[in-house]
Every structure is written in C-alpha cells, then in structure tokens.
Scaffold this motif. Structure first.
Motif, PDB file in Angstrom:
ATOM      1  N   ARG A 175      12.324 -14.919   4.883  1.00  0.00           N
ATOM      2  CA  ARG A 175      11.775 -15.527   5.952  1.00  0.00           C
ATOM      3  C   ARG A 175      10.374 -14.501   6.318  1.00  0.00           C
ATOM      4  NH1 ARG A 175      15.897 -13.148   7.767  1.00  0.00           N
ATOM      5  NH2 ARG A 175      17.626 -14.600   7.937  1.00  0.00           N
ATOM      6  N   ASP A 176       9.592 -15.101   6.944  1.00  0.00           N
ATOM      7  CA  ASP A 176       8.313 -14.116   7.219  1.00  0.00           C
ATOM      8  C   ASP A 176       8.699 -13.131   8.168  1.00  0.00           C
ATOM      9  OD1 ASP A 176       6.583 -15.482   6.027  1.00  0.00           O
ATOM     10  OD2 ASP A 176       6.038 -16.724   7.597  1.00  0.00           O
ATOM     11  N   ARG A 177       8.622 -11.738   7.853  1.00  0.00           N
ATOM     12  CA  ARG A 177       9.031 -10.481   8.368  1.00  0.00           C
ATOM     13  C   ARG A 177       8.017  -9.527   8.134  1.00  0.00           C
ATOM     14  NH1 ARG A 177      14.500  -8.895   9.221  1.00  0.00           N
ATOM     15  NH2 ARG A 177      13.464  -7.274   9.929  1.00  0.00           N
ATOM     16  N   PRO A 178       6.955  -9.420   9.108  1.00  0.00           N
ATOM     17  CA  PRO A 178       5.863  -8.639   8.836  1.00  0.00           C
ATOM     18  C   PRO A 178       6.289  -7.054   8.486  1.00  0.00           C
ATOM     19  CG  PRO A 178       5.366 -10.133  10.695  1.00  0.00           C
ATOM     20  CD  PRO A 178       6.586 -10.216  10.189  1.00  0.00           C
ATOM     21  N   ASP A 179       7.274  -6.694   9.180  1.00  0.00           N
ATOM     22  CA  ASP A 179       7.606  -5.474   8.988  1.00  0.00           C
ATOM     23  C   ASP A 179       8.612  -5.002   7.837  1.00  0.00           C
ATOM     24  OD1 ASP A 179       9.933  -7.107   9.981  1.00  0.00           O
ATOM     25  OD2 ASP A 179      11.061  -5.239  10.316  1.00  0.00           O
ATOM     26  N   ARG A 180       8.817  -6.064   7.111  1.00  0.00           N
ATOM     27  CA  ARG A 180       9.632  -5.886   5.742  1.00  0.00           C
ATOM     28  C   ARG A 180       8.352  -6.005   4.726  1.00  0.00           C
ATOM     29  NH1 ARG A 180      14.496  -4.013   5.922  1.00  0.00           N
ATOM     30  NH2 ARG A 180      15.823  -5.018   7.210  1.00  0.00           N
ATOM     31  N   GLU A 181       7.232  -6.896   5.030  1.00  0.00           N
ATOM     32  CA  GLU A 181       6.258  -6.828   4.186  1.00  0.00           C
ATOM     33  C   GLU A 181       5.559  -5.686   4.129  1.00  0.00           C
ATOM     34  OE1 GLU A 181       3.811 -10.037   5.304  1.00  0.00           O
ATOM     35  OE2 GLU A 181       5.382 -11.797   5.069  1.00  0.00           O
ATOM     36  N   ASP A 182       5.181  -5.122   5.205  1.00  0.00           N
ATOM     37  CA  ASP A 182       4.477  -3.704   5.150  1.00  0.00           C
ATOM     38  C   ASP A 182       5.404  -2.699   4.183  1.00  0.00           C
ATOM     39  OD1 ASP A 182       2.685  -4.561   6.662  1.00  0.00           O
ATOM     40  OD2 ASP A 182       3.362  -3.664   8.685  1.00  0.00           O
ATOM     41  N   GLN A 183       6.863  -2.650   4.575  1.00  0.00           N
ATOM     42  CA  GLN A 183       7.636  -1.714   3.852  1.00  0.00           C
ATOM     43  C   GLN A 183       7.530  -1.890   2.295  1.00  0.00           C
ATOM     44  OE1 GLN A 183      11.791  -2.423   4.474  1.00  0.00           O
ATOM     45  NE2 GLN A 183      12.423  -0.636   3.447  1.00  0.00           N
ATOM     46  N   PHE A 184       7.780  -3.504   1.842  1.00  0.00           N
ATOM     47  CA  PHE A 184       7.669  -3.622   0.532  1.00  0.00           C
ATOM     48  C   PHE A 184       6.251  -3.084  -0.092  1.00  0.00           C
ATOM     49  CE2 PHE A 184       6.728  -6.821  -2.674  1.00  0.00           C
ATOM     50  CZ  PHE A 184       7.741  -6.721  -3.651  1.00  0.00           C
ATOM     51  N   THR A 185       5.318  -3.471   0.591  1.00  0.00           N
ATOM     52  CA  THR A 185       3.920  -3.254   0.092  1.00  0.00           C
ATOM     53  C   THR A 185       3.937  -1.664  -0.030  1.00  0.00           C
ATOM     54  OG1 THR A 185       2.789  -4.879   1.115  1.00  0.00           O
ATOM     55  CG2 THR A 185       1.373  -3.229   0.513  1.00  0.00           C
ATOM     56  N   ARG A 186       4.531  -0.718   0.655  1.00  0.00           N
ATOM     57  CA  ARG A 186       4.413   0.602   0.382  1.00  0.00           C
ATOM     58  C   ARG A 186       5.078   0.858  -0.639  1.00  0.00           C
ATOM     59  NH1 ARG A 186       4.729   0.548   5.890  1.00  0.00           N
ATOM     60  NH2 ARG A 186       6.914   1.035   5.919  1.00  0.00           N
ATOM     61  N   ARG A 187       6.252   0.300  -0.917  1.00  0.00           N
ATOM     62  CA  ARG A 187       7.447   0.670  -1.908  1.00  0.00           C
ATOM     63  C   ARG A 187       6.501   0.337  -3.288  1.00  0.00           C
ATOM     64  NH1 ARG A 187      13.133  -1.599  -1.070  1.00  0.00           N
ATOM     65  NH2 ARG A 187      13.581  -0.442  -3.127  1.00  0.00           N
ATOM     66  N   MET A 188       5.979  -0.818  -3.405  1.00  0.00           N
ATOM     67  CA  MET A 188       5.288  -1.373  -4.612  1.00  0.00           C
ATOM     68  C   MET A 188       4.024  -0.459  -4.802  1.00  0.00           C
ATOM     69  SD  MET A 188       7.130  -3.610  -5.741  1.00  0.00           S
ATOM     70  CE  MET A 188       8.569  -2.754  -4.849  1.00  0.00           C
ATOM     71  N   ARG A 189       3.357   0.154  -3.900  1.00  0.00           N
ATOM     72  CA  ARG A 189       2.398   0.912  -4.301  1.00  0.00           C
ATOM     73  C   ARG A 189       2.795   2.430  -4.770  1.00  0.00           C
ATOM     74  NH1 ARG A 189      -1.092  -0.430   1.199  1.00  0.00           N
ATOM     75  NH2 ARG A 189      -2.200  -1.865   0.339  1.00  0.00           N
ATOM     76  N   GLU A 190       4.211   2.617  -4.210  1.00  0.00           N
ATOM     77  CA  GLU A 190       4.574   4.019  -4.663  1.00  0.00           C
ATOM     78  C   GLU A 190       5.341   4.002  -6.350  1.00  0.00           C
ATOM     79  OE1 GLU A 190       7.263   4.967  -1.474  1.00  0.00           O
ATOM     80  OE2 GLU A 190       5.363   5.505  -0.249  1.00  0.00           O
ATOM     81  N   ALA A 191       5.760   2.842  -6.546  1.00  0.00           N
ATOM     82  CA  ALA A 191       6.483   2.522  -7.785  1.00  0.00           C
ATOM     83  C   ALA A 191       5.406   2.550  -8.913  1.00  0.00           C
ATOM     84  CB  ALA A 191       7.272   1.118  -7.643  1.00  0.00           C
ATOM     85  N   PRO A 192       5.357   3.583  -9.884  1.00  0.00           N
ATOM     86  CA  PRO A 192       4.884   3.635 -11.002  1.00  0.00           C
ATOM     87  C   PRO A 192       4.549   2.458 -11.940  1.00  0.00           C
ATOM     88  CG  PRO A 192       6.384   5.224 -11.247  1.00  0.00           C
ATOM     89  CD  PRO A 192       6.484   4.538  -9.896  1.00  0.00           C
ATOM     90  N   GLU A 193       5.789   1.805 -12.006  1.00  0.00           N
ATOM     91  CA  GLU A 193       5.992   0.582 -12.772  1.00  0.00           C
ATOM     92  C   GLU A 193       4.840  -0.614 -12.392  1.00  0.00           C
ATOM     93  OE1 GLU A 193       9.783   2.582 -12.464  1.00  0.00           O
ATOM     94  OE2 GLU A 193       8.356   1.928 -11.103  1.00  0.00           O
ATOM     95  N   VAL A 194       4.636  -0.491 -11.423  1.00  0.00           N
ATOM     96  CA  VAL A 194       3.792  -1.608 -10.769  1.00  0.00           C
ATOM     97  C   VAL A 194       2.398  -1.458 -10.700  1.00  0.00           C
ATOM     98  CG1 VAL A 194       3.121  -3.083  -8.644  1.00  0.00           C
ATOM     99  CG2 VAL A 194       5.720  -2.003  -8.916  1.00  0.00           C
ATOM    100  N   VAL A 195       1.724  -2.506 -11.760  1.00  0.00           N
ATOM    101  CA  VAL A 195       0.438  -2.113 -11.990  1.00  0.00           C
ATOM    102  C   VAL A 195      -0.463  -3.085 -11.317  1.00  0.00           C
ATOM    103  CG1 VAL A 195       0.705  -0.869 -14.228  1.00  0.00           C
ATOM    104  CG2 VAL A 195       0.463  -3.365 -13.941  1.00  0.00           C
ATOM    105  N   GLN A 196       0.108  -4.342 -10.714  1.00  0.00           N
ATOM    106  CA  GLN A 196      -0.637  -5.102  -9.787  1.00  0.00           C
ATOM    107  C   GLN A 196       0.399  -5.825  -8.920  1.00  0.00           C
ATOM    108  OE1 GLN A 196      -1.628  -7.850 -13.542  1.00  0.00           O
ATOM    109  NE2 GLN A 196      -3.660  -7.319 -12.953  1.00  0.00           N
ATOM    110  N   CYS A 197      -0.243  -5.817  -7.791  1.00  0.00           N
ATOM    111  CA  CYS A 197       0.581  -6.591  -6.497  1.00  0.00           C
ATOM    112  C   CYS A 197      -0.227  -7.344  -5.877  1.00  0.00           C
ATOM    113  CB  CYS A 197       1.309  -5.218  -5.989  1.00  0.00           C
ATOM    114  SG  CYS A 197       2.413  -5.949  -4.389  1.00  0.00           S
TER     115      CYS A 197
END
Length: 146
Positions: free
Chosen positions: A76-98
């Motif tokens: 469901r829409d959870r702005p706090d989770r979206e921010d946390q997820f975005t941070r994690r994806m930016r930090e993950a070297p495997e993620v080249v696009q998000c």
C-alpha cells in the motif's frame, strides 16, 4: 533551467552516441566552429544539462554479467517506506536504474548481478519485506542495442 537551442540539442544527441567526440567532430556535424562547440559543451556540463559521463563496458568484461529488470509493487502507499526503499536502492551497487513508475507496478529496477544465485540473494535481502506485495523479474537474454 537553461534554454537549449538546436545546436545544443544536436550536440547532446551526438554525445549520447559517443561522449568522446572531439570539438572538430562536433563542429563538422553541427556546423559551428570547434571552439564554439567546446564552449557550448562546457556550458552544458557547468549548468548540469550533462548530468554525468560514463563508460559502457562490454558485457564480456563486466563483473556482473546478468541484467534483470524488476517490476516491484508495494502493499500500500507508505511514503516512509518509499523513502527507505529509495535509499536502499541507491546504496545497492547492483542497482543501475531505479524508477518510480505509473501502472500496475510502483517501481521499475535495472539490476546487474554476477549470476542468478547472486540475484536470488539480492531479492532475499531487498524484496522480502512486509511492504513489498510482489515483484516480477525479467532476465535479459540479449541486448539488441549492442
């Protein structure tokens, strides 16, 4: 935000094909002097129009040889989770696009891993969360643009 004219747009299009073009190459293609092209190029860099310049390494030389695209949907829409997820994806070297997208999924991810076991580890670490409803994986068989 700066205004771009036709010369700027043509220079940008050429650089997207090959960012190592010289002033002389650009000059011949767009009809300005080499010095004028290089001044425009520097302005485009300084103004942030050119966000970054990267090297595209041939697949056979990459450490991470498998590319997958993932459609991920939150519970469901959870702005706090979206921010946390975005941070994690930016930090993950495997993620080249998000990308946060519209449609049936919430996110589209481009991920590069060594092999499918590596991808499985990545999914367990990042996608097996209570707020993730589902994810759909698409493994790239062949890059048709190379």
């Amino acid at each position: 935000m700066i205004d771009l004219d036709d010369f700027d747009r043509r220079i940008l299009a050429l650089l997207q094909e090959n960012s190592r073009r010289t002033g002389a190459d650009l000059s011949a293609a767009v009809g300005l002097s080499p010095a004028a092209c290089l001044r425009r190029l520097q302005r485009l860099r300084d103004e942030g129009v050119i966000a970054r310049e990267v090297a595209l390494v041939a697949p056979e030389y990459r450490e991470r040889k498998v590319t997958v695209f993932v459609l991920l949907t939150f519970e469901r829409d959870r702005p706090d989770r979206e921010d946390q997820f975005t941070r994690r994806m930016r930090e993950a070297p495997e993620v080249v696009q998000c990308y946060h997208v519209t449609g049936s999924a919430d996110y589209l991810l481009g991920i590069e891993v060594a092999d499918l076991e590596d991808y499985q580890r990545f999914t367990k670490l990042h996608f097996y969360e209570s707020y993730v409803k589902r994810f759909e994986t698409h493994v790239v068989l062949k890059d048709l643009m190379r």
